[in-house]
Design a protein around this motif. Sequence first.
Motif, mmCIF file in Angstrom:
data_model
loop_
_atom_site.group_PDB
_atom_site.id
_atom_site.type_symbol
_atom_site.label_atom_id
_atom_site.label_comp_id
_atom_site.label_asym_id
_atom_site.label_seq_id
_atom_site.Cartn_x
_atom_site.Cartn_y
_atom_site.Cartn_z
ATOM 1 N N LYS A 94 -4.620 -6.306 -8.246
ATOM 2 C CA LYS A 94 -3.468 -6.260 -7.343
ATOM 3 C C LYS A 94 -3.504 -7.427 -6.359
ATOM 4 O O LYS A 94 -2.501 -8.106 -6.135
ATOM 5 N N PHE A 95 -4.671 -7.669 -5.788
ATOM 6 C CA PHE A 95 -4.782 -8.757 -4.816
ATOM 7 C C PHE A 95 -4.560 -10.121 -5.468
ATOM 8 O O PHE A 95 -3.919 -10.993 -4.887
ATOM 9 N N ASN A 146 -2.367 -10.543 3.377
ATOM 10 C CA ASN A 146 -3.311 -9.426 3.462
ATOM 11 C C ASN A 146 -2.631 -8.164 3.977
ATOM 12 O O ASN A 146 -2.898 -7.058 3.496
ATOM 13 N N ARG A 175 -5.610 4.673 -2.082
ATOM 14 C CA ARG A 175 -4.395 4.586 -1.269
ATOM 15 C C ARG A 175 -3.685 3.250 -1.433
ATOM 16 O O ARG A 175 -2.456 3.187 -1.342
ATOM 17 N N ILE A 176 -4.433 2.170 -1.681
ATOM 18 C CA ILE A 176 -3.745 0.880 -1.825
ATOM 19 C C ILE A 176 -3.245 0.653 -3.254
ATOM 20 O O ILE A 176 -2.577 -0.334 -3.517
ATOM 21 N N LEU A 177 -3.547 1.588 -4.146
ATOM 22 C CA LEU A 177 -3.096 1.439 -5.528
ATOM 23 C C LEU A 177 -1.970 2.422 -5.822
ATOM 24 O O LEU A 177 -1.882 3.482 -5.216
ATOM 25 N N LEU A 215 -13.303 -7.926 -2.592
ATOM 26 C CA LEU A 215 -13.055 -7.055 -3.747
ATOM 27 C C LEU A 215 -13.549 -7.703 -5.030
ATOM 28 O O LEU A 215 -14.124 -7.046 -5.899
ATOM 29 N N ALA A 226 -7.864 -2.814 -7.832
ATOM 30 C CA ALA A 226 -7.547 -3.374 -6.517
ATOM 31 C C ALA A 226 -7.629 -4.896 -6.559
ATOM 32 O O ALA A 226 -6.767 -5.602 -6.012
ATOM 33 N N GLU A 255 -8.238 1.596 9.198
ATOM 34 C CA GLU A 255 -8.667 1.790 7.813
ATOM 35 C C GLU A 255 -8.913 0.455 7.118
ATOM 36 O O GLU A 255 -9.825 0.331 6.295
ATOM 37 N N THR A 257 -12.239 -0.602 8.152
ATOM 38 C CA THR A 257 -13.249 0.216 7.477
ATOM 39 C C THR A 257 -13.474 -0.256 6.047
ATOM 40 O O THR A 257 -14.620 -0.397 5.597
ATOM 41 N N LEU A 258 -12.386 -0.517 5.337
ATOM 42 C CA LEU A 258 -12.509 -0.992 3.950
ATOM 43 C C LEU A 258 -13.330 -2.275 3.888
ATOM 44 O O LEU A 258 -14.270 -2.402 3.093
ATOM 45 N N LEU A 301 -2.445 -4.596 2.003
ATOM 46 C CA LEU A 301 -3.107 -3.427 2.599
ATOM 47 C C LEU A 301 -2.137 -2.535 3.358
ATOM 48 O O LEU A 301 -2.560 -1.664 4.127
ATOM 49 N N PRO A 325 -0.527 0.157 2.884
ATOM 50 C CA PRO A 325 -0.695 1.616 2.991
ATOM 51 C C PRO A 325 -1.797 2.050 3.953
ATOM 52 O O PRO A 325 -1.910 3.246 4.233
ATOM 53 N N LEU A 326 -2.587 1.115 4.450
ATOM 54 C CA LEU A 326 -3.701 1.484 5.329
ATOM 55 C C LEU A 326 -3.392 1.131 6.782
ATOM 56 O O LEU A 326 -2.737 0.123 7.061
ATOM 57 N N SER A 327 -3.898 1.950 7.698
ATOM 58 C CA SER A 327 -3.804 1.620 9.120
ATOM 59 C C SER A 327 -4.739 0.459 9.437
ATOM 60 O O SER A 327 -5.587 0.087 8.634
ATOM 61 N N LEU A 367 -9.756 5.021 0.164
ATOM 62 C CA LEU A 367 -8.992 3.845 0.596
ATOM 63 C C LEU A 367 -8.518 3.025 -0.605
ATOM 64 O O LEU A 367 -7.388 2.534 -0.629
#
Lengths: 154, 154
Positions: free
Chosen positions: A34-35, A129, B150-152, B28, A31, A140, A143-144, A133, A135-137, B147
Amino acid sequence: MKPAGKSGQQPEKSLNLQALQRTPGFMLRLAQLKFFEGFYEEFAALGVTPATYAIFVVIRDNPGVPPSSLASLLRLRLPNLIKILNELESSGFIKRNRSKADRRAVELMLTPKGAKLIHEAARVTAPYNQKMLAPLSEAEQRTLLELLNRILPF
Amino acid sequence: MKPAGKSGQQPEKSLNLQALQRTPGFMLRLAQLKFFEGFYEEFAALGVTPATYAIFVVIRDNPGVPPSSLASLLRLRLPNLIKILNELESSGFIKRNRSKADRRAVELMLTPKGAKLIHEAARVTAPYNQKMLAPLSEAEQRTLLELLNRILPF
DNA sequence: TATTGTTATACTCTATAACTATA
DNA sequence: TATAGTTATAGAGTATAACAATA
């Protein structure tokens, strides 16, 4: 570290990856990669790296912060931070003041040029950002962030 | 990268860190550093690093996997992976077979010595992860992993 | 000609030791 | 003597280019 790579975006569906997918440290590493890769793409035009972005933000929100505090916060060794600060100062983005109370201490400030740069960078931040992110609501995403904050010593 | 540092465990309560705490890429990175530092502490006696651990796990679960697949999965450049594989092979943990179907291709396997090592390392894994994720409940730990997955691009 | 693996090599990031100046 | 900052330098980690063997 620079751009992505052609080979890694849809890796190896045929392999059994269950063990690594259940390994938090490995997933955190992917992750973070990726960022950072996405960061270089989005902020390249501004010449800002993840490290200098964080440095700018902390100085902006805490004018006068000393290098030692900045280093421990960002998890950089002081000598490595100093090298970056030297470049940022000679480029005119930050300046160093000697503290009058303790003349060993250095107080870091943004120059107007530095303030302008982080202001421009900050406008790219939200869409960047959101892209990372996607794929996340919204819930979510919050929450992350909250879970990451909880496992860290803030 | 080796151990932690004395200065970073309870960093700088007096600073305004809100912006960075809301920056997923920064959080992260800190989380990944925490996991890697903890990893070196827990697995040092076995001589296993995060990279070699992941390599062992993938070969164990996918015997015959070629170096190219391994590299793209672990997000390592092939030449850098090859160097690690050379060390693991000369230490007797893995072996390389030439594919009979395509004699350019290499099939990676664990030796009995390598299988024994990853078996011992696997017993440290659960307590290590539990220690790193201690501030989270079981449900929260599962949520975090989900989570991240899901982002990967798995 | 294209692909797999490999070597050589350069570059970036990170770590440690030692020095300066203040306290 | 201890601390804040700095310099110099060594070590990992990661990147690209070029090559050999095979397809």
